[in-house]
Structure formats: structure tokens, C-alpha cells
Write a protein that holds these residues in place. Structure first.
Motif, PDB file in Angstrom:
ATOM      1  N   LEU A   1       0.807  -1.212  -0.187  1.00 15.93           N
ATOM      2  CA  LEU A   1      -0.202   0.236  -0.072  1.00 15.93           C
ATOM      3  C   LEU A   1       1.193   0.947  -0.009  1.00 15.93           C
ATOM      4  O   LEU A   1       0.347   1.975  -0.299  1.00 15.93           O
ATOM      5  CB  LEU A   1      -1.238   0.020   1.031  1.00 15.93           C
ATOM      6  N   LEU A   2       2.102   1.237   0.822  1.00 16.78           N
ATOM      7  CA  LEU A   2       2.985   2.107   0.390  1.00 16.78           C
ATOM      8  C   LEU A   2       4.054   1.762  -0.260  1.00 16.78           C
ATOM      9  O   LEU A   2       4.879   0.923  -1.066  1.00 16.78           O
ATOM     10  CB  LEU A   2       3.878   2.045   1.787  1.00 16.78           C
ATOM     11  N   ASP A   3       4.388   2.943  -1.079  1.00 11.73           N
ATOM     12  CA  ASP A   3       5.623   3.360  -2.217  1.00 11.73           C
ATOM     13  C   ASP A   3       6.923   2.813  -1.600  1.00 11.73           C
ATOM     14  O   ASP A   3       7.189   3.414  -0.317  1.00 11.73           O
ATOM     15  CB  ASP A   3       5.725   4.014  -3.079  1.00 11.73           C
ATOM     16  N   HIS A   4       7.575   1.425  -2.375  1.00 13.91           N
ATOM     17  CA  HIS A   4       8.958   1.481  -1.893  1.00 13.91           C
ATOM     18  C   HIS A   4       9.851   2.199  -1.200  1.00 13.91           C
ATOM     19  O   HIS A   4      10.255   2.283  -0.004  1.00 13.91           O
ATOM     20  CB  HIS A   4       9.573   0.600  -2.505  1.00 13.91           C
ATOM     21  N   ASN A   5       9.622   3.638  -2.202  1.00  7.93           N
ATOM     22  CA  ASN A   5      10.759   4.746  -1.914  1.00  7.93           C
ATOM     23  C   ASN A   5      10.130   5.352  -1.042  1.00  7.93           C
ATOM     24  O   ASN A   5      11.066   6.510   0.027  1.00  7.93           O
ATOM     25  CB  ASN A   5      10.995   5.085  -2.949  1.00  7.93           C
ATOM     26  N   SER A   6       9.247   6.562  -1.763  1.00  6.02           N
ATOM     27  CA  SER A   6       8.100   7.657  -1.062  1.00  6.02           C
ATOM     28  C   SER A   6       7.733   7.284   0.080  1.00  6.02           C
ATOM     29  O   SER A   6       7.165   8.253   1.243  1.00  6.02           O
ATOM     30  CB  SER A   6       7.887   7.999  -1.905  1.00  6.02           C
ATOM     31  N   TYR A   7       7.171   5.970   0.654  1.00  2.94           N
ATOM     32  CA  TYR A   7       6.047   6.139   1.264  1.00  2.94           C
ATOM     33  C   TYR A   7       5.105   6.479   1.270  1.00  2.94           C
ATOM     34  O   TYR A   7       3.829   6.457   2.368  1.00  2.94           O
ATOM     35  CB  TYR A   7       6.870   5.859   3.210  1.00  2.94           C
ATOM     36  N   SER A   8       4.256   6.438   0.399  1.00  2.00           N
ATOM     37  CA  SER A   8       3.083   7.630  -0.169  1.00  2.00           C
ATOM     38  C   SER A   8       1.853   5.990  -0.891  1.00  2.00           C
ATOM     39  O   SER A   8       2.357   5.449  -1.099  1.00  2.00           O
ATOM     40  CB  SER A   8       3.301   8.689  -1.280  1.00  2.00           C
ATOM     41  N   THR A   9       0.737   6.814  -0.219  1.00  4.18           N
ATOM     42  CA  THR A   9      -0.390   5.904  -0.627  1.00  4.18           C
ATOM     43  C   THR A   9      -1.492   6.734  -1.677  1.00  4.18           C
ATOM     44  O   THR A   9      -2.351   5.811  -1.815  1.00  4.18           O
ATOM     45  CB  THR A   9      -1.366   5.803   0.146  1.00  4.18           C
ATOM     46  N   GLU A  10      -0.358   7.263  -1.886  1.00  7.05           N
ATOM     47  CA  GLU A  10      -1.143   8.500  -3.462  1.00  7.05           C
ATOM     48  C   GLU A  10      -1.978   7.440  -4.438  1.00  7.05           C
ATOM     49  O   GLU A  10      -2.819   8.177  -4.798  1.00  7.05           O
ATOM     50  CB  GLU A  10      -0.188   9.640  -4.186  1.00  7.05           C
TER      51      GLU A  10
ATOM     52  N   THR B   1      -0.090  -8.309  -9.213  1.00  3.60           N
ATOM     53  CA  THR B   1      -1.110  -7.205  -9.265  1.00  3.60           C
ATOM     54  C   THR B   1       0.150  -6.711 -11.000  1.00  3.60           C
ATOM     55  O   THR B   1       1.281  -7.768 -10.864  1.00  3.60           O
ATOM     56  CB  THR B   1      -0.587  -6.173  -8.851  1.00  3.60           C
ATOM     57  N   ASP B   2      -0.299  -6.182 -11.771  1.00  6.54           N
ATOM     58  CA  ASP B   2       0.181  -5.756 -12.978  1.00  6.54           C
ATOM     59  C   ASP B   2       0.978  -4.304 -13.048  1.00  6.54           C
ATOM     60  O   ASP B   2       2.268  -4.117 -13.954  1.00  6.54           O
ATOM     61  CB  ASP B   2      -0.721  -5.288 -13.849  1.00  6.54           C
ATOM     62  N   ALA B   3       1.716  -3.614 -11.563  1.00  2.00           N
ATOM     63  CA  ALA B   3       2.319  -2.755 -11.408  1.00  2.00           C
ATOM     64  C   ALA B   3       2.876  -2.792  -9.663  1.00  2.00           C
ATOM     65  O   ALA B   3       2.084  -3.241  -8.921  1.00  2.00           O
ATOM     66  CB  ALA B   3       1.938  -1.587 -11.645  1.00  2.00           C
ATOM     67  N   PRO B   4       3.913  -2.551  -9.389  1.00  2.00           N
ATOM     68  CA  PRO B   4       4.368  -2.844  -8.113  1.00  2.00           C
ATOM     69  C   PRO B   4       3.618  -1.887  -7.476  1.00  2.00           C
ATOM     70  O   PRO B   4       3.286  -0.878  -7.963  1.00  2.00           O
ATOM     71  CB  PRO B   4       5.941  -2.438  -8.161  1.00  2.00           C
ATOM     72  N   GLY B   5       3.748  -1.765  -5.744  1.00  2.00           N
ATOM     73  CA  GLY B   5       3.765  -0.753  -5.672  1.00  2.00           C
ATOM     74  C   GLY B   5       1.640  -0.860  -5.045  1.00  2.00           C
ATOM     75  O   GLY B   5       1.195  -1.207  -5.828  1.00  2.00           O
ATOM     76  N   PRO B   6       1.821   0.878  -4.267  1.00  2.00           N
ATOM     77  CA  PRO B   6       0.444   1.260  -4.595  1.00  2.00           C
ATOM     78  C   PRO B   6      -0.125   1.392  -5.680  1.00  2.00           C
ATOM     79  O   PRO B   6      -1.207   0.939  -5.835  1.00  2.00           O
ATOM     80  CB  PRO B   6       0.715   2.537  -3.565  1.00  2.00           C
TER      81      PRO B   6
END
Length: 270
Positions: free
Chosen positions: A16-25, A250-255
Motif C-alpha cells: 500500500l505504501l510506495d517502497h521509496n516514498s512511502y506514499s499511498t497516493e 498485480t500488473d504494477a508494483p506498489g500502491p
């Protein structure tokens, strides 16, 4: 029996959180969809309670949550009696943090293994390793039931280390950045406990569980849910999920990948 009700269990870092930025946007559309449909979003993470409570407040999430790889389970007081209070009751499984640190110190002193735990580091060192801010690093060090470690020894000694932990009824798992040492619990236990709570509270409802994670430490959760979703890792290889039925990727990583998979599955199941 009423219509299906969904429970969504999710890992945080790299999921749910981006690996680098920790963003959920990138997951904002799916988060709004869950909120609109009153679908509990249950954080099931290796993070600490302090870290997770901060994120819950930011996302206005008032649901139960599991921390430190399922070794701690927190439920808002009165949540299962229809009174969602601000205070939270936490159940700790197994050894507490000070006891885990004592065991690790004993093993290191006897065998000379080279590893560094969060308890050995200053907050600024944790911040450097994780990309967290200074305040966030302090929260990451505020631990209850587990110790993240950086292993600097050989693979052969790592296997010996695992056996020594097992002989002491402890275990080692791999998260997105660190190994984690704890005694009792895993992310599957958190799913089991909370699903039972929801079934007991609403016996006339049919609950369907969804789980999302990207790492080896998420496999116990993905094995327990009805609809497991492996979030494509940003770095490195995906864990082996060949023995998990009904697994999707998923077809893309992260959030971003999290977002699309949750939206598609919610529309399919409701």
C-alpha cells in the motif's frame, strides 16, 4: 444471509505504501472505494504500533490492525460492539521486545554472528537505512514483540542462526528490507483471529477475505485469505506462491498495482 461483506488485509511497505516514498497516493481511488462501501481495511504489517497508528490517523482508518508481522494485534475498544472508541486494546503474542533482545545478545555472544538489530542502532542510523525521517525512525524503534536485523554474516551461519532461534521457539522471516526475529504469531494468525471476530459479531453475514502483500513474510496471510493478491515487488524477485490457490499478481508494483487490483476485485465481488 445478507450480501457478501469484504475484509481487506494489507501489508504496507512496498504494497500500500510506495517502497521509496512511502506514499499511498497511487492507491487513493481504491482507498476511497473501500471507504464508500464501508469495507474494513486492516493493516497487517511488520511496522510498529506507533508507525501504524500514525498512518491510520492520516488515512482516517479506525479498523483493527496487526503489527510486527502478526505478533501484536490491536482492536479499537468497543469495535466489535458497535462503539468505535479512540482507545485501542493490544494483545501481544509470545516474547516481548526486551526478552527477544536478551536472546539475540546471548546467541551473538556465544556464536559471534555478525548482525545488527534496530536496538543496536541510533535513530539516525535507522533513518539512513530506511529513508524514514528522524521522527519516523524513532517510531520504528518503538518495538513491542520483534526485532528487525541486518544480517552481515554468511548464508551458512544464517541457517545455523535460524536453527538456534527455532530451538528457543523463535522464528526468522524476511520483510521488504530486513530480517525480522519474533517468537509467536505471523500475518496469517492475524487474519484468523480477526476473521473469527467479524464472524462472531455478524453471524448472518458472509465475509470474504482479501489479502495483499509483496514479501515472504506475507505468505502466511496470503495462504489464509479467500482472494490472495501478490503485489509485484519493486525490487528483487517475487516470493514463491506456487502452492497458494487462487493467487493473482498485480500488473504494477506498489500502491499503483494495489489500487487496480482492489478496484477490480471489489467490483467483481460486490
Amino acid at each position: 444471509m445478507n450480501k457478501n461483506r469484504l475484509l481487506v488485509f494489507t501489508d504496507l511497505d512496498g504494497t500500500l505504501l510506495d517502497h521509496n516514498s512511502y506514499s499511498t497516493e497511487p492507491a487513493s481511488e481504491a482507498l476511497a472505494l473501500l471507504e464508500e462501501n464501508n469495507i474494513p481495511l486492516i493493516f497487517n504489517t511488520s511496522k510498529t504500533r506507533s508507525e501504524t497508528i500514525k498512518l491510520r490517523r492520516k488515512l482516517h482508518n479506525n479498523h483493527p490492525f496487526a503489527t510486527e508481522n502478526g505478533s501484536c494485534l490491536s482492536v479499537p475498544d468497543g469495535y466489535f460492539q458497535g462503539e468505535k472508541k479512540k482507545t485501542v486494546h493490544t494483545t501481544f503474542f509470545g516474547l516481548l521486545y526486551t526478552q527477544i533482545r536478551q536472546v539475540l545478545a546471548s546467541i551473538r555472544a556465544e556464536y559471534g554472528f555478525e548482525f545488527t538489530g534496530f536496538g543496536d542502532m541510533a535513530a539516525k542510523e535507522v533513518a539512513h537505512l530506511t529513508g524514514l525521517s528522524a521522527d519516523e525512525a524513532v517510531m520504528a524503534k518503538d518495538r513491542d514483540c520483534s526485532e528487525p536485523i541486518v544480517w552481515a554474516d554468511t548464508d551458512e551461519n544464517l541457517e545455523t542462526f535460524k536453527r538456534l532461534l527455532a530451538a528457543r521457539n523463535m522464528q526468522l522471516t524476511v520483510g521488504g528490507r530486513f530480517y525480522h526475529v519474533f517468537s509467536v504469531g505471523d500475518k496469517g494468525l492475524a487474519v484468523h483471529w480477526l476473521a473469527d471476530y467479524f464472524h462472531a459479531e455478524f453471524p448472518d453475514h458472509h465475509f470474504i477475505t482479501i489479502g495483499l502483500g509483496d514479501g515472504i513474510n506475507d505468505l502466511p496471510m496470503l495462504n489464509k485469505v479467500d482472494h490472495p493478491i501478490l503485489v509485484r515487488p519493486m525490487h528483487g524477485n517475487a516470493p514463491d506462491t506456487s502452492n497458494i490457490e487462487n493467487i493473482s499478481i498485480t500488473d504494477a508494483p506498489g500502491p499503483a498495482g494495489w489500487n487496480r487490483s482492489v478496484i477490480n476485485l471489489v467490483h467483481e465481488l460486490l
